[in-house]
Design a protein around this motif. Structure first.
Motif, short mmCIF file in Angstrom:
data_model
loop_
_atom_site.label_atom_id
_atom_site.label_comp_id
_atom_site.label_asym_id
_atom_site.label_seq_id
_atom_site.Cartn_x
_atom_site.Cartn_y
_atom_site.Cartn_z
N ILE A 28 11.88 -2.95 -1.43
CA ILE A 28 10.64 -2.81 -2.19
C ILE A 28 10.10 -4.22 -2.43
CG2 ILE A 28 9.61 -2.09 -4.38
CD1 ILE A 28 11.69 0.11 -4.51
N MET A 29 8.82 -4.39 -2.19
CA MET A 29 8.24 -5.72 -2.32
C MET A 29 8.26 -6.21 -3.76
SD MET A 29 4.15 -5.02 -1.91
CE MET A 29 4.33 -4.56 -0.21
N TRP A 37 2.99 -6.29 -4.72
CA TRP A 37 2.81 -4.87 -5.01
C TRP A 37 1.53 -4.63 -5.81
CZ3 TRP A 37 3.14 -0.30 -3.55
CH2 TRP A 37 3.21 0.80 -4.39
N ILE A 38 1.23 -5.55 -6.74
CA ILE A 38 0.00 -5.42 -7.52
C ILE A 38 -1.22 -5.48 -6.61
CG2 ILE A 38 -1.45 -6.57 -9.24
CD1 ILE A 38 1.11 -7.34 -10.73
N ILE A 65 -5.12 0.06 -2.71
CA ILE A 65 -5.01 1.52 -2.62
C ILE A 65 -5.98 2.20 -3.58
CG2 ILE A 65 -3.49 3.48 -3.08
CD1 ILE A 65 -1.17 1.77 -2.03
N SER A 66 -6.03 1.70 -4.82
CA SER A 66 -6.92 2.32 -5.82
C SER A 66 -8.39 2.21 -5.41
CB SER A 66 -6.70 1.68 -7.19
OG SER A 66 -7.02 0.30 -7.15
#
Length: 451
Positions: A427-428, A433-434, A440-441
């Protein structure tokens, strides 16, 4: 009891990987004695429990499938030369050219009926390549019972019996007459039921071995029409009570419904007339309905509520108790996958305590993400196996605990969470990730993915 099981060219296990159940010299802690965790057989201390931990996709389920496939190879008599459903399990490691068409193999050493057996079988999808069985009594030398090989050039199976064999001549002739390239020697016992102690012992030992996912089985079916219900029921209710549950009783009602003509026509498109009659005699469907009883202060009688109103954690706990009970009852090993995801850590400790205190020659292999068990005061470190998969080769392996360097259970938990023992998750980090979340949002708002 299983002493070791080894897999070769089996799903993500490319090279021979041996899983030993021999106990170390680790001293017991807490409320448990050493005998709670192991049983001594022929001078060997064999663990009753093995916990398989690791990330998703690390190989835990693949390894547990070894027991399930072994059960199939030993007990299923493939007596048809043409039917595709009798093809052998295709479990080869597919990420290497050298293993795609190579045989897969399972070797297992186990103790049952006063003997130590070593059974080996290797196979391809079209035929069993090799099979042999050895027996040892106490400290005596091992005896070869039989060997079996397949000649691809001649398309024949050859079973050999040394002078030391315990298989009577009439049984040898029966085996030779019925052996096919798809069927193991042991599996012939399934429908011939001949008199041969060693083959019977091996067949019966692995007859009930299987891979369980306790969330996938209907609880009502697991509880219905049991010959040992008078023992199982009070055990379940007693454990539930000590776990803090308010369940006072349970019952399984059998309901029968008539099958309508249109449903019958639909079912006959999915199965033969013979299968339909076997499953639905007299055009009736039978359903098991589980209800739990509660004692309410305002009412003198028991209040019964349907199964679907109970929590998933409680239902999973009951399923686990039943699976463990059956392992103890039959004195056989069992593999449990994806265990205890919904069960409270303290409740899990209660249930495992039941198994450890009650079992003698039963064994359980548990794959779980319930990492709280790593902090369990009574835990034996030699029961832990940490699985991981090599990122470059796709090969699975596992590591064990070095008792000399790790003395506290909290150390094990902290090290695992800090990416030791294969605990590293791909997992990054937080900042990348932010950025991904922001992208994505925004794409969700625009309803379009933007590269």
């Amino acid at each position: 009891m299983i002493e070791f099981i080894a897999l070769t060219n089996f799903f993500s296990f490319k090279n021979r990987t041996e899983f030993s159940l021999k106990a170390t010299k680790e001293k017991p802690r807490g409320m448990f004695s050493g005998e709670d965790w192991w049983t001594e057989v022929d001078g060997i201390k064999l663990l009753k429990t093995a916990f398989l931990l690791g990330n998703n996709g690390s190989g835990k389920t693949n390894f547990l499938n070894g027991l399930s496939v072994l059960n199939e190879l030993v007990t299923v008599n493939r007596n048809s030369k043409t039917s595709s459903r009798y093809r052998l399990p295709n479990v080869s490691f597919l990420l290497s050219e050298e293993t795609k068409n190579a045989p897969s193999a399972i070797e297992v050493a186990f103790h049952t009926a006063g003997y130590r057996y070593t059974y080996y079988i290797s196979w391809k999808q079209d035929y069993i390549v090799e099979e042999h069985l050895l027996r040892q009594e106490g400290k005596k030398k091992e005896k070869l019972i039989f060997t079996r090989e397949f000649s691809k050039e001649k398309d024949i199976v050859v079973v050999s019996y040394p002078q030391s064999t315990t298989i009577p001549t009439p049984v040898q002739e029966l085996i030779n007459q019925n052996i096919l390239k798809y069927s193991s020697v042991i599996s012939i016992y399934d429908n011939k039921n001949f008199e041969c102690e060693d083959i019977r012992n091996v067949y019966n030992y692995f007859r009930y071995v299987d891979l369980w996912n306790v969330k996938k089985y209907e609880l009502a079916t697991m509880l219905a029409k049991r010959s040992n219900e008078k023992l199982l029921k009070p055990i379940i209710l007693s454990i539930l009570k000590d776990m803090g549950s308010t369940i006072y009783d349970y019952k399984v009602d059998t309901l029968t419904f008539d099958i309508a003509d249109d449903e019958r026509e639909f079912l006959l498109t999915r199965m033969s007339e013979e299968e339909y009659r076997a499953n639905f005699p007299s055009d009736k469907r039978t359903v098991q309905k589980l209800q739990f009883g509660y004692k309410v202060v305002e009412k003198e009688e028991t209040v019964w509520l349907p199964e679907n109103l109970e929590s998933e954690g409680t239902l999973e706990a009951i399923r686990l108790i039943i699976v463990l009970f059956d392992s103890i009852w039959r004195r056989t090993p069992i593999a449990i996958d994806e265990c205890a995801q919904s069960i409270h850590p303290k409740a899990l400790e209660f249930i495992l305590s039941f198994f450890l205190k009650s079992s003698d020659t039963a064994q359980i292999f548990i794959a779980t993400q319930a990492l709280a068990l790593l902090k369990w005061e009574n835990l034996r470190r030699d029961t832990l196996r940490f699985f991981e998969k090599d990122k470059t080769t796709g090969c699975s392996s596992f590591t064990t605990i070095n008792n000399r360097t790790l003395h506290r259970n909290n150390q094990i938990y902290d090290l695992y969470m800090n990416k030791t023992f294969g605990g590293e998750v791909n997992i990054m980090e937080k900042e990348p990730w932010i950025k991904t979340l922001s992208k994505i949002s925004q794409c969700m708002i625009n309803r379009c993915w933007e590269e």
